[in-house]
Design a protein around this motif. Structure first.
Motif, PDB file in Angstrom:
ATOM      1  N   GLU A   1       2.613   5.991  -6.772  1.00 56.36           N
ATOM      2  CA  GLU A   1       3.862   5.469  -7.335  1.00 56.36           C
ATOM      3  C   GLU A   1       4.490   4.393  -6.456  1.00 56.36           C
ATOM      4  OE1 GLU A   1       7.630   7.540  -9.458  1.00 56.36           O
ATOM      5  OE2 GLU A   1       7.477   7.913  -7.301  1.00 56.36           O
ATOM      6  N   ARG A   2       4.520   4.613  -5.150  1.00 55.35           N
ATOM      7  CA  ARG A   2       5.204   3.644  -4.286  1.00 55.35           C
ATOM      8  C   ARG A   2       4.448   2.325  -4.146  1.00 55.35           C
ATOM      9  NH1 ARG A   2       3.516   7.504  -0.219  1.00 55.35           N
ATOM     10  NH2 ARG A   2       1.920   6.614   1.168  1.00 55.35           N
ATOM     11  N   GLU A   3       3.183   2.296  -4.551  1.00 56.30           N
ATOM     12  CA  GLU A   3       2.415   1.054  -4.522  1.00 56.30           C
ATOM     13  C   GLU A   3       2.521   0.271  -5.833  1.00 56.30           C
ATOM     14  OE1 GLU A   3       0.724  -0.506  -2.239  1.00 56.30           O
ATOM     15  OE2 GLU A   3       0.727   0.953  -0.603  1.00 56.30           O
TER      16      GLU A   3
ATOM     17  N   LYS B   1       7.393   0.092 -10.186  1.00 56.53           N
ATOM     18  CA  LYS B   1       7.846   1.159 -11.077  1.00 56.53           C
ATOM     19  C   LYS B   1       8.666   0.617 -12.243  1.00 56.53           C
ATOM     20  CE  LYS B   1       9.930   5.763 -11.156  1.00 56.53           C
ATOM     21  NZ  LYS B   1      10.595   6.829 -10.374  1.00 56.53           N
TER      22      LYS B   1
END
Length: 551
Positions: free
Chosen positions: A152-154, A157
């Motif tokens: 998710e953090r890559e 979003k």
């Protein structure tokens, strides 16, 4: 992973077939890597691999709580992100679906986690293994792409959420069509024209679509709120206008909008009934044991049209066959462009009726049956018509395209009918008959498959290999991706496993697609869920398919 590295180093410079030794499963600590198929030589189809990453390390488990349409869109977004990350490695490829979002097997959400399925061309020098280069690709570069695409953090979003919401809204609008009595909806601000015939990207600086006020409908969506546009009602709709004013462009946008489109495509607020089928004339195609008596009768040499077969259909016969096959497979709307239709199937004007008597003309033209299709079978029709005013008599709605803008000319058309009444005669000699579906010989499909060493593969969207047979799908304009064509072949494969005859093949295909359809398919990433309509349309075009009429 260490085992994979050791094997690759061991087979360095060996014959390319030594790569077969790496087939299997490998633990990369935060994902499991499967090498399912290893290509036999550097020029064969690329190797098939899968990576399964547990939900616990992705931060994306919240996606499993979203709607089915949202999840399909999320899987599509992840596939596109993986493709973007891996573009620096031309040997790595994942199946994408262009400007549309399909229920594809390139990325799956399972109980185990996020599963990526893609292909790799294993490196070689001539026909020798480059084990060290393969190790660098498989154990260093590839894990980075897999991790970044599923973390998710890559990911962006906001872009992920927007992508999913746009698709969810389209699916919601499509599901509202029946309730609103519509067959299609074209949102204001849509961009209909494409850059070129071979490019599906939106045309820059194109005129945005705007619906006439009399035909405007507003649909509430869960994410972007109310969307206003042209509501094309059930029934018979004519799209008229001068050449180059956008008639066929509107129809093309409608026929492509059985699918959902990605943000920025220009067609994000265009939706059509998923059971809308584009039909056309198709000289030379095959027809199998079809009852065409609603449209063709008293052929020369007393050829039976209640059980009609040919390997070389004429334009009118092929279009009549496609119409009947579509209804048999469950079509709720027909999309027709005058430019690609057989004139004598569409219309016989009063002068031709006077010259050639009905007794000498075996074809009952569509203009005389189309109202019956609407009234008796609840089948709607959208027709692009620029040359024949006789369809005005049967139309419920008439839309004129002028400078790529829609104008409601229904009332004007009624005035034209009064001022210029037609003198042609309705040529229906019998009531519209309904027929039970034809049966298909599943054992014959199995033999075709076995004779061709069970090979199933798409050749783009234009051809499907099934066993030893190649089926020409060039006329099926609504097919979007070779992944759909691959899936069609594997659905035939499942149909071929049934004993004897299937009495309703469309119903059998429906049942497979209604379940967890991808679970019944091979572990391949280049499959996308097709419509039953397209599965059957393709099956009707395989020249060695064996049907028999229902009794």
């Amino acid at each position: 992973m260490d085992q994979l590295t050791a094997t690759l180093k061991k087979i360095e410079k060996q014959n390319y077939r030594a790569y077969q030794q790496i087939k299997g499963q490998y633990d990369f600590s935060d994902f499991i890597f499967h090498i399912d198929y290893v290509q036999a030589d550097p020029y064969a189809s690329a190797s098939r691999v899968r990576a399964i990453r547990p939900w616990s390390v992705t931060g994306l488990q919240w996606l499993t709580e979203q709607s089915p349409a949202y999840q399909i869109a999320a899987r599509d977004f992840i596939a596109r992100q993986f493709a973007q990350l891996a573009k620096q490695e031309p040997s790595v490829s994942i199946a994408l679906t262009g400007q549309t979002v399909l229920d594809s097997t390139a990325v799956l959400f399972t109980e185990q986690g996020i599963e990526l399925r893609f292909r790799i061309n294993l490196p070689a020098e001539g026909r020798s293994v480059l084990g060290k280069k393969a190790d660098n690709l498989l154990t260093f570069h590839l894990p980075k792409y897999i991790r970044r695409a599923t973390l998710e953090r890559e990911l962006d979003k906001d872009a992920l959420i927007h992508h999913c919401q746009v698709i969810e809204d389209q699916e919601h609008m499509r599901n509202k069509l029946d309730e609103l009595g519509l067959v299609a909806f074209v949102g204001n601000g849509s961009v209909l024209p494409r850059i070129a015939g071979n490019c599906d990207l939106p045309m820059k600086e194109a005129i945005e679509f705007k619906a006439p006020k009399s035909q405007q409908v507003t649909i509430e969506t869960p994410n972007q709120g109310p969307v206003t546009g042209l509501g094309i009602k059930k029934g018979i709709t004519l799209v008229v206008g001068g050449g180059f004013h956008g008639k066929s462009t509107l129809l093309t946008a409608i026929e492509r909008s059985i699918y959902n489109h990605i943000p920025g495509d220009g067609r994000e607020t265009i939706v059509s009934n998923q059971a809308a089928m584009k039909i056309r004339a198709e000289d030379g195609r095959c027809v199998h044991n079809l009852n065409l008596s609603n449209y063709i009768n008293h052929l020369p040499m007393d050829k039976d049209t209640a059980d009609f077969s040919t390997q070389d259909a004429s334009g009118s016969t092929s279009q009549a066959a496609w119409l009947q096959e579509s209804i048999e497979a469950g079509a709720r709307a027909l999309l027709i462009d005058e430019d690609t239709s057989a004139t004598n199937f569409m219309i016989r004007d009063e002068r031709m009726q006077a010259l050639v008597s009905k007794g000498d003309e075996p074809i009952t033209p569509l203009v005389d049956r189309i109202g019956q299709l609407r009234d008796e079978l609840d089948v709607s029709t959208i027709i692009v018509m620029g040359g024949s005013g006789d369809y005005l008599d049967v139309a419920d709605t008439v839309i004129q395209m002028h400078d790529y803008q829609a104008v409601d000319v229904t009332e004007k058309a009624k005035q034209v009918i009064q001022q210029h009444p037609t003198e042609r005669h309705n040529e229906c000699e019998t009531p519209l008959a309904t027929f039970r579906p034809r049966s298909i010989n599943c054992a014959a499909l199995q033999k075709i498959l076995a004779d061709g060493k069970f090979r199933v593969s798409a050749k783009g969207v234009d051809s499907l290999r099934f066993g030893k047979e190649f089926t020409d799908l060039n006329a099926l304009e609504q097919l979007e991706s070779s992944s759909e064509v691959n899936a069609i072949g594997w659905l035939w494969f499942q149909l071929a496993q049934q004993p004897g005859w299937s009495t309703n093949p469309a119903k059998d295909i429906d049942a497979i697609l209604a379940s967890d359809w991808s679970a019944n398919m091979p572990n391949q990433g280049d499959l996308a869920k097709p419509r039953t309509l397209d599965v059957m349309a393709a099956l009707n075009r395989m020249r060695k398919t064996q049907f028999k009429p229902a009794r």
